[in-house]
Write a protein that holds these residues in place. Structure first.
Motif, PDB file in Angstrom:
ATOM      1  N   GLU A  87       0.873  -1.163   0.000  1.00  0.00           N
ATOM      2  CA  GLU A  87       0.000   0.000   0.000  1.00  0.00           C
ATOM      3  C   GLU A  87       0.913   1.216   0.000  1.00  0.00           C
ATOM      4  O   GLU A  87       1.804   1.318   0.851  1.00  0.00           O
ATOM      5  CB  GLU A  87      -0.890   0.026   1.239  1.00  0.00           C
ATOM      6  N   LYS A  88       0.693   2.141  -0.933  1.00  0.00           N
ATOM      7  CA  LYS A  88       1.587   3.292  -1.080  1.00  0.00           C
ATOM      8  C   LYS A  88       1.723   4.054   0.233  1.00  0.00           C
ATOM      9  O   LYS A  88       0.735   4.318   0.916  1.00  0.00           O
ATOM     10  CB  LYS A  88       1.076   4.227  -2.175  1.00  0.00           C
ATOM     11  N   ASN A  89       2.979   4.375   0.561  1.00  0.00           N
ATOM     12  CA  ASN A  89       3.350   5.129   1.757  1.00  0.00           C
ATOM     13  C   ASN A  89       2.970   4.428   3.060  1.00  0.00           C
ATOM     14  O   ASN A  89       2.746   5.081   4.076  1.00  0.00           O
ATOM     15  CB  ASN A  89       2.767   6.549   1.716  1.00  0.00           C
ATOM     16  N   LYS A  90       2.905   3.098   3.034  1.00  0.00           N
ATOM     17  CA  LYS A  90       2.632   2.328   4.249  1.00  0.00           C
ATOM     18  C   LYS A  90       3.673   1.229   4.404  1.00  0.00           C
ATOM     19  O   LYS A  90       4.169   0.683   3.424  1.00  0.00           O
ATOM     20  CB  LYS A  90       1.248   1.670   4.192  1.00  0.00           C
ATOM     21  N   LYS A  91       3.966   0.911   5.660  1.00  0.00           N
ATOM     22  CA  LYS A  91       4.858  -0.198   5.978  1.00  0.00           C
ATOM     23  C   LYS A  91       4.006  -1.336   6.524  1.00  0.00           C
ATOM     24  O   LYS A  91       3.215  -1.143   7.449  1.00  0.00           O
ATOM     25  CB  LYS A  91       5.905   0.218   7.010  1.00  0.00           C
ATOM     26  N   LEU A 105       9.627  -9.888   7.676  1.00  0.00           N
ATOM     27  CA  LEU A 105       9.811  -8.964   6.564  1.00  0.00           C
ATOM     28  C   LEU A 105       8.983  -7.716   6.805  1.00  0.00           C
ATOM     29  O   LEU A 105       7.810  -7.796   7.160  1.00  0.00           O
ATOM     30  CB  LEU A 105       9.353  -9.587   5.240  1.00  0.00           C
ATOM     31  N   ASP A 106       9.593  -6.547   6.608  1.00  0.00           N
ATOM     32  CA  ASP A 106       8.871  -5.279   6.595  1.00  0.00           C
ATOM     33  C   ASP A 106       8.930  -4.751   5.170  1.00  0.00           C
ATOM     34  O   ASP A 106      10.004  -4.676   4.569  1.00  0.00           O
ATOM     35  CB  ASP A 106       9.517  -4.258   7.537  1.00  0.00           C
ATOM     36  N   LEU A 129      12.732  -3.191   1.424  1.00  0.00           N
ATOM     37  CA  LEU A 129      12.559  -4.459   2.126  1.00  0.00           C
ATOM     38  C   LEU A 129      13.508  -4.515   3.314  1.00  0.00           C
ATOM     39  O   LEU A 129      14.720  -4.345   3.159  1.00  0.00           O
ATOM     40  CB  LEU A 129      12.846  -5.626   1.172  1.00  0.00           C
ATOM     41  N   ASP A 130      12.951  -4.702   4.508  1.00  0.00           N
ATOM     42  CA  ASP A 130      13.742  -4.912   5.717  1.00  0.00           C
ATOM     43  C   ASP A 130      13.554  -6.358   6.145  1.00  0.00           C
ATOM     44  O   ASP A 130      12.441  -6.891   6.083  1.00  0.00           O
ATOM     45  CB  ASP A 130      13.270  -4.012   6.865  1.00  0.00           C
ATOM     46  N   VAL A 131      14.639  -6.994   6.582  1.00  0.00           N
ATOM     47  CA  VAL A 131      14.573  -8.366   7.083  1.00  0.00           C
ATOM     48  C   VAL A 131      15.013  -8.344   8.539  1.00  0.00           C
ATOM     49  O   VAL A 131      16.112  -7.872   8.851  1.00  0.00           O
ATOM     50  CB  VAL A 131      15.459  -9.318   6.254  1.00  0.00           C
ATOM     51  N   MET A 136      17.425  -4.146   3.970  1.00  0.00           N
ATOM     52  CA  MET A 136      18.055  -5.171   3.143  1.00  0.00           C
ATOM     53  C   MET A 136      18.194  -4.738   1.679  1.00  0.00           C
ATOM     54  O   MET A 136      19.250  -4.876   1.100  1.00  0.00           O
ATOM     55  CB  MET A 136      17.244  -6.468   3.214  1.00  0.00           C
ATOM     56  N   ALA A 137      17.091  -4.223   1.084  1.00  0.00           N
ATOM     57  CA  ALA A 137      17.144  -3.940  -0.351  1.00  0.00           C
ATOM     58  C   ALA A 137      16.074  -2.932  -0.750  1.00  0.00           C
ATOM     59  O   ALA A 137      15.034  -2.821  -0.110  1.00  0.00           O
ATOM     60  CB  ALA A 137      16.953  -5.231  -1.139  1.00  0.00           C
ATOM     61  N   ASP A 138      16.384  -2.199  -1.821  1.00  0.00           N
ATOM     62  CA  ASP A 138      15.386  -1.408  -2.519  1.00  0.00           C
ATOM     63  C   ASP A 138      14.923  -2.268  -3.681  1.00  0.00           C
ATOM     64  O   ASP A 138      15.743  -2.815  -4.427  1.00  0.00           O
ATOM     65  CB  ASP A 138      15.988  -0.100  -3.043  1.00  0.00           C
ATOM     66  N   CYS A 139      13.614  -2.417  -3.832  1.00  0.00           N
ATOM     67  CA  CYS A 139      13.071  -3.387  -4.778  1.00  0.00           C
ATOM     68  C   CYS A 139      12.064  -2.746  -5.717  1.00  0.00           C
ATOM     69  O   CYS A 139      11.385  -1.783  -5.359  1.00  0.00           O
ATOM     70  CB  CYS A 139      12.374  -4.520  -4.022  1.00  0.00           C
ATOM     71  N   ARG A 140      11.990  -3.319  -6.914  1.00  0.00           N
ATOM     72  CA  ARG A 140      11.003  -2.920  -7.900  1.00  0.00           C
ATOM     73  C   ARG A 140      10.373  -4.185  -8.480  1.00  0.00           C
ATOM     74  O   ARG A 140      11.077  -5.140  -8.795  1.00  0.00           O
ATOM     75  CB  ARG A 140      11.651  -2.113  -9.025  1.00  0.00           C
TER      76      ARG A 140
END
Length: 157
Positions: A87-91, A105-106, A129-131, A136-140
């Motif tokens: 969801e855009k702008n949500k964790k 995973l966040d 992506l946070d583990v 951890m990573a920027d993802c697309r």
């Protein structure tokens, strides 16, 4: 959209760690193209497909639920289990279960675009992506779901 669809999903993960820019630029996208099933119920789009796991005879069942233009959910079950919500702008947080253990995973969604036409759905997601609470990573992710009866499907380009 017909029940029988082609599902194309491509993704790129760029590690957030201290990686030199040259190595990051060499990262390549991973793409999966597979047949799937499409359903539209209660104003939501559902796509279901199976994913082969390298080195295993087990499959992972994937279910994508698209709600309006503001939410995409991906549920994986089988050899690995997870329920990721974008969801855009949500964790959003979830547990990712693997044969080797589970991880927290966040998913912090920065961009989410959904375009729906009569025979096609396009989705673009950008997220961090946070583990286990560590960046951890920027993802697309790019998803294209297209009716199999649509003659314009191509894996090129």
């Amino acid at each position: 959209m017909t029940k029988d669809v082609f599902v194309s999903i491509s993704g790129m993960h760029e590690e957030i760690a201290e990686t030199p820019a040259v190595e990051r630029d060499e990262a390549e996208a991973i793409e999966v193209v597979t047949p799937g099933s499409y359903y539209f119920r209660n104003e939501k789009h559902y796509i279901v497909y199976d994913e082969a796991v390298e080195g295993s005879s087990e499959m992972i069942r994937n279910r994508i639920k698209i709600t309006g233009t503001g939410c995409v959910e991906i549920v994986k079950s089988g050899l690995s289990d997870s329920h990721m919500i974008f969801e855009k702008n949500k964790k959003n947080s979830t547990y990712y279960r693997t044969p080797y253990g589970q991880m927290l995973l966040d998913v912090n969604t920065r961009e989410l675009e959904i375009q729906v036409t009569e025979d096609e759905i396009d989705v673009r997601i950008e997220y961090e992506l946070d583990v286990n609470h560590e960046p951890m990573a920027d993802c697309r992710i790019k998803m294209n779901i297209m009716s199999r009866s649509n003659g314009s499907f191509s894996v090129l380009g």
